[in-house]
Design a protein around this motif. Sequence first.
Motif, PDB file in Angstrom:
ATOM      1  N   ARG A  39      24.930  45.224  33.442  1.00  0.00           N
ATOM      2  CA  ARG A  39      25.390  43.841  33.310  1.00  0.00           C
ATOM      3  C   ARG A  39      25.824  43.315  34.670  1.00  0.00           C
ATOM      4  N   GLY A  40      25.729  42.033  34.817  1.00  0.00           N
ATOM      5  CA  GLY A  40      26.153  41.393  36.053  1.00  0.00           C
ATOM      6  C   GLY A  40      27.659  41.233  36.075  1.00  0.00           C
ATOM      7  N   PRO A  41      28.221  40.870  37.216  1.00  0.00           N
ATOM      8  CA  PRO A  41      29.668  40.722  37.305  1.00  0.00           C
ATOM      9  C   PRO A  41      30.147  39.488  36.547  1.00  0.00           C
ATOM     10  N   ARG A  42      31.345  39.579  36.068  1.00  0.00           N
ATOM     11  CA  ARG A  42      31.965  38.434  35.406  1.00  0.00           C
ATOM     12  C   ARG A  42      32.474  37.483  36.483  1.00  0.00           C
ATOM     13  N   PRO A  43      32.746  36.232  36.124  1.00  0.00           N
ATOM     14  CA  PRO A  43      33.163  35.259  37.153  1.00  0.00           C
ATOM     15  C   PRO A  43      34.413  35.679  37.921  1.00  0.00           C
ATOM     16  N   TRP A  44      35.318  36.412  37.291  1.00  0.00           N
ATOM     17  CA  TRP A  44      36.562  36.778  37.962  1.00  0.00           C
ATOM     18  C   TRP A  44      36.422  38.089  38.740  1.00  0.00           C
ATOM     19  N   GLU A  45      35.299  38.759  38.618  1.00  0.00           N
ATOM     20  CA  GLU A  45      35.081  40.007  39.337  1.00  0.00           C
ATOM     21  C   GLU A  45      34.369  39.730  40.654  1.00  0.00           C
ATOM     22  N   ASP A  46      34.657  40.572  41.650  1.00  0.00           N
ATOM     23  CA  ASP A  46      33.960  40.481  42.925  1.00  0.00           C
ATOM     24  C   ASP A  46      32.582  41.101  42.748  1.00  0.00           C
TER      25      ASP A  46
END
Length: 106
Positions: free
Chosen positions: A83-90
Amino acid sequence: MFNLKSLRRNKTVKYGVPMLLLVVGGSFGLREFTQIRYDAQKIRKRLDPSLEAKVNVQKQSVILEEEYEKIKEMNLDEWKNIRGPRPWEDSREYQEQQRRKLSNKD
């Protein structure tokens, strides 16, 4: 003279006719302006003739059976869903974590 004076006093002639002319004339004017807009968009979307020829050739050459054979040759058993990063993750940090996890499993 009498008819002209009575027409000037008539509220329909004084207010209604100019309003009707404004609405009808405005619709014709808006049609012309919107047509200019669509014509400009059509011109902007035109492709270079050589590029357009390449695009058309690619569209015509796609055959379902050929695409199926390509997918059939791929090794889907070793495929991992990451999965791709979430908006709050770097995103860079998360990608490094995923790469470390994959390299440790192999």
